[in-house]
Write an enzyme that holds these catalytic residues in place. Structure first.
Site, PDB file in Angstrom:
ATOM      1  N   ASP A  54      62.605  79.910  -0.289  1.00  0.00           N
ATOM      2  CA  ASP A  54      62.887  80.942  -1.174  1.00  0.00           C
ATOM      3  C   ASP A  54      64.392  81.028  -1.215  1.00  0.00           C
ATOM      4  O   ASP A  54      64.930  82.159  -1.950  1.00  0.00           O
ATOM      5  CB  ASP A  54      62.190  82.341  -0.913  1.00  0.00           C
ATOM      6  CG  ASP A  54      62.472  82.612   0.801  1.00  0.00           C
ATOM      7  OD1 ASP A  54      63.445  81.941   1.474  1.00  0.00           O
ATOM      8  OD2 ASP A  54      61.996  83.775   0.975  1.00  0.00           O
ATOM      9  N   SER A  55      65.064  80.379  -0.395  1.00  0.00           N
ATOM     10  CA  SER A  55      66.579  80.360  -0.769  1.00  0.00           C
ATOM     11  C   SER A  55      67.002  79.990  -2.062  1.00  0.00           C
ATOM     12  O   SER A  55      67.895  79.999  -2.658  1.00  0.00           O
ATOM     13  CB  SER A  55      67.253  79.110   0.035  1.00  0.00           C
ATOM     14  OG  SER A  55      66.476  77.818  -0.275  1.00  0.00           O
ATOM     15  N   LYS A 122      55.169  78.221   4.386  1.00  0.00           N
ATOM     16  CA  LYS A 122      55.826  78.643   5.743  1.00  0.00           C
ATOM     17  C   LYS A 122      55.983  80.323   5.500  1.00  0.00           C
ATOM     18  O   LYS A 122      56.219  80.717   4.355  1.00  0.00           O
ATOM     19  CB  LYS A 122      57.366  78.135   5.623  1.00  0.00           C
ATOM     20  CG  LYS A 122      58.338  78.760   6.556  1.00  0.00           C
ATOM     21  CD  LYS A 122      59.734  77.989   6.803  1.00  0.00           C
ATOM     22  CE  LYS A 122      60.625  78.032   5.500  1.00  0.00           C
ATOM     23  NZ  LYS A 122      61.367  79.480   5.448  1.00  0.00           N
ATOM     24  N   GLU A 191      65.753  79.326  12.943  1.00  0.00           N
ATOM     25  CA  GLU A 191      66.787  79.531  12.269  1.00  0.00           C
ATOM     26  C   GLU A 191      68.022  80.526  13.222  1.00  0.00           C
ATOM     27  O   GLU A 191      67.759  81.686  13.520  1.00  0.00           O
ATOM     28  CB  GLU A 191      66.730  80.273  10.880  1.00  0.00           C
ATOM     29  CG  GLU A 191      67.829  80.369   9.876  1.00  0.00           C
ATOM     30  CD  GLU A 191      68.020  80.671   8.676  1.00  0.00           C
ATOM     31  OE1 GLU A 191      66.619  80.797   8.025  1.00  0.00           O
ATOM     32  OE2 GLU A 191      68.829  80.888   7.883  1.00  0.00           O
TER      33      GLU A 191
HETATM   34  O1  KIV Z   1      64.400  79.121   2.290  1.00  0.00           O
HETATM   35  C1  KIV Z   1      64.923  78.726   2.999  1.00  0.00           C
HETATM   36  O2  KIV Z   1      65.684  77.389   2.160  1.00  0.00           O
HETATM   37  C2  KIV Z   1      64.646  78.397   4.240  1.00  0.00           C
HETATM   38  C3  KIV Z   1      65.515  77.384   5.075  1.00  0.00           C
HETATM   39  C4  KIV Z   1      66.881  78.117   5.464  1.00  0.00           C
HETATM   40  C5  KIV Z   1      64.795  76.876   6.292  1.00  0.00           C
HETATM   41  O3  KIV Z   1      63.812  78.963   4.849  1.00  0.00           O
END
Ligand code: KIV
Length: 273
Positions: A54-55, A122, A191
């Site tokens: 979700d980044s 995730k 993280e």
């Molecule tokens: O959303 C994302 O990119 C993440 C990474 C920082 C592991 O959760």
């Protein structure tokens, strides 16, 4: 033991093969990707799994946090990346508020798998998410539990800060990790966690532990693709490294990252807390 890329047939990575990698001591290398072209590049370079994180809210949409990302948006990006992958396993983030209870989590994880092609979901959470993880596991959904700095909880946490620095917080995170593993999590992701604590969790957990800003003792590493390609405008986290200047091409940089993770050259001391 990893000895560089080979010409052997590229067997698809599964939950079982990730577990075998932990058992044999082979480091797991992964990156984010949000579209077909970069998905192909990451897969071709030998990453073991790809995260549609979700980044994407920040990286693709220019938002200031990950919170606005919707199910429909992440499914769209997941579908694009799914078309690209031949070997790497596809992990997809459950957006903010998409797993507040087991019913919501089941419905939304089902969408990520059926519509987005996800092979693992995730979710960010503490031990309080154990019941959700258990229900997903019963339903046959592979789960990665994301602990430590949880960007979806940025407002609650008061910023993007290293987590688990004091003894009580470190013990609580270890307990949460083991609770989520016991509930059925197939992978843990840490993280922004002190390297010593991440090492403790990695040694005690039976499932692979993937780190981002969590030091070299984790069973694997993940970075945001745009950070390690030097494409991120503004702040780049201390735990990332720009692989582009030495490699000179996108494919070369991603391959260099995968090799550096596999050989233990990344992360180095300067990337750790
Ligand atoms: O959303 C994302 O990119 C993440 C990474 C920082 C592991 O959760």
């Amino acid at each position: 033991m990893y000895s560089g890329k080979s010409d052997k047939p590229r067997k698809p990575v599964t939950v079982a093969s990730l577990a075998k990698m932990k058992a044999s001591g082979e480091k797991i290398a992964s990156l984010t990707a949000y579209d077909y072209s970069f998905g192909r590049a990451v897969d071709a370079a030998g990453a073991d799994f790809v995260l549609v994180g979700d980044s994407l809210g920040m990286v693709m949409q220019g938002r200031s946090t990950t919170l606005p990302v919707t199910m429909d948006e992440i499914i769209y990006h997941s579908r694009c990346v799914a078309s690209a992958l031949e070997r790497a396993l596809l992990m997809v983030d459950m957006p903010f508020m998409s797993h507040v209870n087991a019913d919501e989590a089941l419905r939304n994880a089902g969408r990520l798998m059926k519509e987005g092609g996800a092979q693992m979901v995730k979710l960010e959470g503490t031990g309080e998410q154990a019941d959700v993880v258990r229900q997903l596991t019963v339903a046959g959904v592979p789960v990665c539990a994301h602990l430590g700095l949880r960007p979806q909880a940025v407002h609650k946490m008061g910023g993007y800060r290293v987590q688990g620095r004091d003894e009580a917080a470190a013990d609580a995170m270890l307990e949460d990790a083991l609770r989520l593993e016991e509930a059925g999590a197939d992978l843990l992701l840490l993280e922004c966690v002190p390297a010593a604590l991440a090492g403790r969790i990695s040694r005690q957990a039976r499932v692979p532990v993937i780190g981002i800003g969590a030091g070299p003792q984790c069973d694997g590493q993940i970075l945001v693709l745009q950070d390690m390609l030097g494409l991120t405008a503004g702040h780049v986290p201390k735990f990332s490294r720009n692989f582009m200047p030495d490699a000179g091409s996108i494919g070369g940089a991603i391959t260099a990252y995968v090799d550096a993770v596999k050989t233990g050259d990344f992360p180095a001391a300067e990337h750790c807390f």
